[in-house]
Every structure is written in C-alpha cells, then in structure tokens.
Design a protein around this motif. Structure first.
Motif, PDB file in Angstrom:
ATOM      1  N   LEU A 177       0.801  -1.219   0.000  1.00 38.81           N
ATOM      2  CA  LEU A 177       0.000   0.000   0.000  1.00 38.81           C
ATOM      3  C   LEU A 177       0.833   1.268   0.000  1.00 38.81           C
ATOM      4  N   GLY A 178       2.113   1.147  -0.283  1.00 39.18           N
ATOM      5  CA  GLY A 178       2.945   2.340  -0.392  1.00 39.18           C
ATOM      6  C   GLY A 178       3.812   2.566   0.834  1.00 39.18           C
ATOM      7  N   GLY A 179       4.537   3.662   0.802  1.00 33.85           N
ATOM      8  CA  GLY A 179       5.469   3.976   1.877  1.00 33.85           C
ATOM      9  C   GLY A 179       6.857   3.438   1.588  1.00 33.85           C
ATOM     10  N   ARG A 180       7.816   3.772   2.447  1.00 34.95           N
ATOM     11  CA  ARG A 180       9.180   3.283   2.271  1.00 34.95           C
ATOM     12  C   ARG A 180       9.233   1.784   2.517  1.00 34.95           C
ATOM     13  N   PRO A 181       9.887   1.013   1.662  1.00 33.00           N
ATOM     14  CA  PRO A 181      10.018  -0.426   1.931  1.00 33.00           C
ATOM     15  C   PRO A 181      10.878  -0.651   3.160  1.00 33.00           C
ATOM     16  N   PRO A 182      10.590  -1.676   3.939  1.00 33.18           N
ATOM     17  CA  PRO A 182      11.422  -1.942   5.118  1.00 33.18           C
ATOM     18  C   PRO A 182      12.856  -2.246   4.710  1.00 33.18           C
ATOM     19  N   TYR A 183      13.793  -1.934   5.597  1.00 33.73           N
ATOM     20  CA  TYR A 183      15.198  -2.271   5.355  1.00 33.73           C
ATOM     21  C   TYR A 183      15.299  -3.773   5.109  1.00 33.73           C
ATOM     22  N   GLY A 184      15.988  -4.157   4.054  1.00 33.22           N
ATOM     23  CA  GLY A 184      16.091  -5.555   3.672  1.00 33.22           C
ATOM     24  C   GLY A 184      15.260  -5.888   2.453  1.00 33.22           C
ATOM     25  N   ALA A 213      21.574  -6.539  -1.183  1.00 34.44           N
ATOM     26  CA  ALA A 213      22.613  -5.896  -0.371  1.00 34.44           C
ATOM     27  C   ALA A 213      22.260  -5.865   1.114  1.00 34.44           C
ATOM     28  N   THR A 214      20.983  -5.757   1.450  1.00 32.25           N
ATOM     29  CA  THR A 214      20.601  -5.557   2.856  1.00 32.25           C
ATOM     30  C   THR A 214      19.837  -6.729   3.470  1.00 32.25           C
ATOM     31  N   ALA A 215      19.235  -7.603   2.647  1.00 32.76           N
ATOM     32  CA  ALA A 215      18.495  -8.740   3.205  1.00 32.76           C
ATOM     33  C   ALA A 215      19.381  -9.642   4.059  1.00 32.76           C
ATOM     34  N   PRO A 216      20.656  -9.935   3.655  1.00 29.20           N
ATOM     35  CA  PRO A 216      21.508 -10.762   4.516  1.00 29.20           C
ATOM     36  C   PRO A 216      21.758 -10.132   5.884  1.00 29.20           C
ATOM     37  N   VAL A 243      28.953  -1.670   8.477  1.00 31.06           N
ATOM     38  CA  VAL A 243      27.725  -1.918   7.702  1.00 31.06           C
ATOM     39  C   VAL A 243      26.882  -0.652   7.708  1.00 31.06           C
ATOM     40  N   PRO A 244      26.499  -0.106   6.548  1.00 32.42           N
ATOM     41  CA  PRO A 244      25.673   1.120   6.526  1.00 32.42           C
ATOM     42  C   PRO A 244      24.334   0.881   7.208  1.00 32.42           C
ATOM     43  N   CYS A 245      23.930   1.815   8.042  1.00 35.13           N
ATOM     44  CA  CYS A 245      22.624   1.723   8.693  1.00 35.13           C
ATOM     45  C   CYS A 245      21.521   1.971   7.657  1.00 35.13           C
ATOM     46  N   ARG A 275       6.729  -7.729   9.121  1.00 36.49           N
ATOM     47  CA  ARG A 275       6.743  -7.865   7.664  1.00 36.49           C
ATOM     48  C   ARG A 275       7.903  -8.735   7.189  1.00 36.49           C
ATOM     49  N   TYR A 276       8.903  -8.961   8.044  1.00 38.21           N
ATOM     50  CA  TYR A 276      10.008  -9.836   7.647  1.00 38.21           C
ATOM     51  C   TYR A 276       9.587 -11.299   7.586  1.00 38.21           C
TER      52      TYR A 276
END
Length: 479
Positions: A177-184, A213-216, A243-245, A275-276
């Motif tokens: 439904l939109g918004g920033r995707p979660p990290y990963g 790049a971020t899922a691991p 590791v970049p935040c 959501r993970y």
C-alpha cells in the motif's frame, strides 16, 4: 487632510453602492499528487468570476496548494496572508469571493471567520448563497452551518471508506500500500494496477522483494538475537564492521535522517517488524488529531502519529512477499526481547530510583541515568557513549555510584544547605547541633521542590550541591 480622507472614503462607498467591488479570490487544493493544482485553480477561479460578474472584478488572488480543508485559516499560508491584510485599509480589495465552499471552510471555520470579515467591513461571496453572504441573516447562517457539517461529514466518510478498503486489501490481497520499503527489501513491479482506471493511465502495482545488499543483514540480526546476543552488542558489531545503517543504505528515501550509524532503536525496530515474515502488515501506526494550541482553539487541530498495539494491526491472511525470517523464529526473537535475565526467587521486585533526575556527573556534567546494579538501585554516566558504539581509549571510564552509598549522607547535606550563612548555630554544651535531623526522603523532597541537582565526584568520593542562600557550593564526603 481630513477633508481629503473623507472624500476618499465617500468615493469608496459610492463605488460599492454602484456595484463596483474589488474582489480577492481565495481557493485551495489539498493534494498535489491526486489533484492538478493548475486545473483545480482554473475551475475555482472560473466559478468565482461567474459569481461576481456584473458586480465588480477580481483584482487579487490567494491560492493554497497542499493544504487540507481541516487546517484552520491561520495555519494555511495564503489564507493567513489574507487574514493579515484585513486590518489594512489600503489592502486594495473590498470583498472575498470563494469558488466553492469546501475549498475554504470546514466544520465551524465559517463561524470563526465571519465575525472577522464583518468587523473589517469585508464582504464574503460564495456560489452556495448565490452571491453575497448576509452576516445578519439567520438563513445564510443556517446554510453555512449545514455546509460546514456536510464538509466535515464528507471527510469522515472518506476516511472510513479508505481505511476499510486498505484493511481489506491488506488482509485479503496482501497488497503493498505504499510507503518506504522496510530495510532488507526493495520495490519490484507487480503488474498493472488492479484499478482499471489507474491501469489505463499506465500506473503499475508494486510488491516487496529481498534486497541483495541488505536482506543478509536482516537475517544476520535475527540469527544473532536468537543466539542470545543483546541489541546493544548487535548494533555495536554492525558499526564496527562498517555496515551502513538503513538511512545510510538508502539516503534518497531517508532524507530526514542523519545516517550516522546503527542505534539500539534501529535494531529493535527491525526485530519487531512482522513484515520480515513475508506477511503484509498495515495499521501499525494511526493518525490522531489534537488541538494545535489548547490556548487558542481557533487554530484547529493537528495530526499526530501514534503507534498501535499489535491487536490493532491488520495482517495478510497469507504470505505476500518472500520472508527473511520464519514466523517461528520471529516469535522466538520477541521472547528473547522480553527476557530480562533470571526472575526473582520470591516474586517480582519493584525497581525504585529515589534520586532519579537529581544526580549529575562530576566528570562530564551530564545527568546520570538510573541503572540496576547487583539487585540494588544505582546511577551511571557513560559520558555520551551509547551501547551501540565501541569505547575509545581516550574516553573516561564509566562513572558508577550506588544509591545506598549516598542516602546516609543526605541529612548532613540538607543541614549545610539550610543553615543560615550569617548566624552561628545553637549548640549544646557538648557542641552538638540541637536541630532534629531529617530523613533521606525529606531531603529528596526538598531537593525536588527547590530544583537542586547534586553532583557526584567519583575521584574525591564527594557529593556537592549549590547553596541557594549563599550562591556557593556545599560538599559532603561519602567515605
């Protein structure tokens, strides 16, 4: 000069009497994403122009873009500018014309603005009344009241419809439904938009897919937590590894964050995001409204974001995107998060910090934080370092002091603080002070009442406080 002023005023009144009015047009459009400001402004201006044709001409224009009708006039930039001009006799216009009621007023806003227009002799013209609004007419007042309630009802009904639809789309379809995707995760194409009209315009639906790049990193965080590592240790390890935040990994979507490094809150947020597990989740946050200024209710309400409890979340019935952690591991990670070490043997222990907020560090000047130490209340200062950061050799060691080390010395400190500076104390023949000693609880109450902060000096093992009567500092040695 008085005659010239009177003639000028008489000329203006004559023009009004002959129907030659100078109008300022006010309009508004709420969202640039879904409404074209150019088209909306042109439509409203055309309606306003048709309404005043033959009665005068529009000589000025004020148009708010991106402002909701629920926002009070004083908080809309262009509407506020119009209000500011009311008191100026040389403002250059005599009346305000609105192209559509809902573009200007909401709820009781007309009731708040009409007395102001009337006070400065400014007319108000609207299509809903067929022209000029008669401030003294009960019929016009009733019409404005009904329109205001109708405008408010429209917003409420729209909000209910949208929220109901979004809940159904999340629960039954698992739709993003939109918004920033979660990290990963990152956004991926999910085909044509399910709404036929939007699909005809070329809009595409989106879904979440793992970011290589971020899922691991997300999987590693959960693995470390399930292994029993603390949030602080995980954050510190990520920072030490460079590791970049999340905000640094995607700065374009996080311009409001500094991206300096991993924090305890960042890791905790990832560990608590369902959501993970591959399920789509909506309504973790809600938007409440509260008065913008309780001292001035005419400023209306403002929106405030608040977190919902898990029982208010809407979760998809089936997986909607690839999972980064299993549901069993996610639940287990929450149990690790809830564990705070071995429980007490004889029931729960109430942790109380009597000196909370009253101690400052004598090394760096920062306020000391409460910390439970060996089953007893204590206070510490890390001199600005957080658990997510590795200590540097040049930094001073953490400062610690137990509460039971300070409490016995508070009566003596109180005695020094309250003793008159210019008068000797009355003493007995043995030289002891005849005043009754107070208990530590009374001293703490005195410190809070007078907003006195104590300073703990670990090197000298002393506690200091400013003497309010003399402006000096009194010191008590604790060992």
């Amino acid at each position: 000069m008085l005659t010239s002023w009177a003639e000028n005023l008489s000329g203006r009144a004559g023009k009004r009497a002959r129907g030659v009015l100078r109008f300022v047009f006010y309009g508004r459009v709420s969202t640039e994403d879904w409404q074209d400001p150019v088209t909306s402004r042109a439509r409203q201006r055309e309606q306003a122009g048709a309404l005043v044709r033959g009665h005068g001409q529009i000589v000025a224009e004020l148009f708010d873009v991106g402002e909701s009708r629920t926002v009070a006039w004083a908080r809309r930039p262009q509407a506020a500018a119009l209000v500011a001009q009311l008191a100026d006799p040389d403002r250059g216009w005599d009346a305000v014309v609105i192209g559509e009621y809902e573009r200007a007023f909401y709820g009781s806003q007309y009731a708040a603005m009409a007395p102001l227009f009337e006070h400065y002799g400014v007319q108000l013209w609207m299509p809903e009344t067929g022209g000029r609004v008669d401030y003294a007419s009960e019929h016009d007042e009733k019409t404005m009241t009904v329109l205001g309630l109708s405008s408010k009802r429209e917003i409420t009904r729209t909000s209910i419809r949208v929220r109901t639809a979004m809940a159904a789309q999340t629960r039954e379809q698992g739709r993003y439904l939109g918004g920033r995707p979660p990290y990963g995760y990152r956004l991926a194409d999910a085909g044509p938009h399910p709404n036929k009209a939007h699909a005809a315009w070329g809009r595409r639906a989106h879904k979440l897919e793992p970011d290589p790049a971020t899922a691991p990193v997300v999987r590693w965080i959960f693995a470390q937590r399930l292994a029993g590592h603390s949030v602080a240790r995980i954050a510190r390890a990520l920072n030490e590894a460079g590791v970049p935040c999340p905000s640094a990994a995607d700065p374009a979507r996080n311009p409001h964050r500094a991206g300096a490094g991993w924090t305890l809150g960042t890791v905790t947020t990832i560990l608590q995001n369902p959501r993970y597990t591959g399920r789509q989740v909506w309504n973790r946050q809600r938007t409440d409204t509260e008065l913008a200024d309780p001292g001035n209710v005419t400023l209306g309400h403002k929106s405030v974001q608040r977190w919902n409890l898990p029982d208010g979340w809407v979760i998809s019935d089936r997986p909607a995107h690839p999972a980064l952690v299993s549901e069993a591991d996610f639940i287990a990670a929450q149990d690790v998060n809830a564990a705070r070490g071995p429980g007490p043997q004889d029931g729960p222990v109430l942790r109380r910090y009597l000196l909370a907020g009253l101690l400052a560090c004598g090394v760096c000047g920062r306020r000391m934080e409460s910390a439970w130490s060996n089953g007893k209340p204590a206070y510490r200062c890390r001199h600005g370092r957080t658990s997510a950061m590795a200590p540097e050799p040049a930094w001073p060691k953490n400062t610690y002091v137990r509460e039971d080390k300070l409490l016995p010395h508070l009566p003596a400190l109180h005695l020094l603080l309250t003793s008159p500076a210019t008068r000797a104390r009355r003493r007995t023949r043995g030289g002891s002070d005849v005043r009754a000693a107070v208990n530590p609880g009374e001293v703490i109450g005195y410190l809070r009442e007078h907003e006195i902060t104590l300073t703990w000096n670990p090197a000298a093992a002393t506690v200091q406080a400013p003497a309010t009567q003399t402006g000096k500092t009194v010191t008590v040695k604790t060992n």
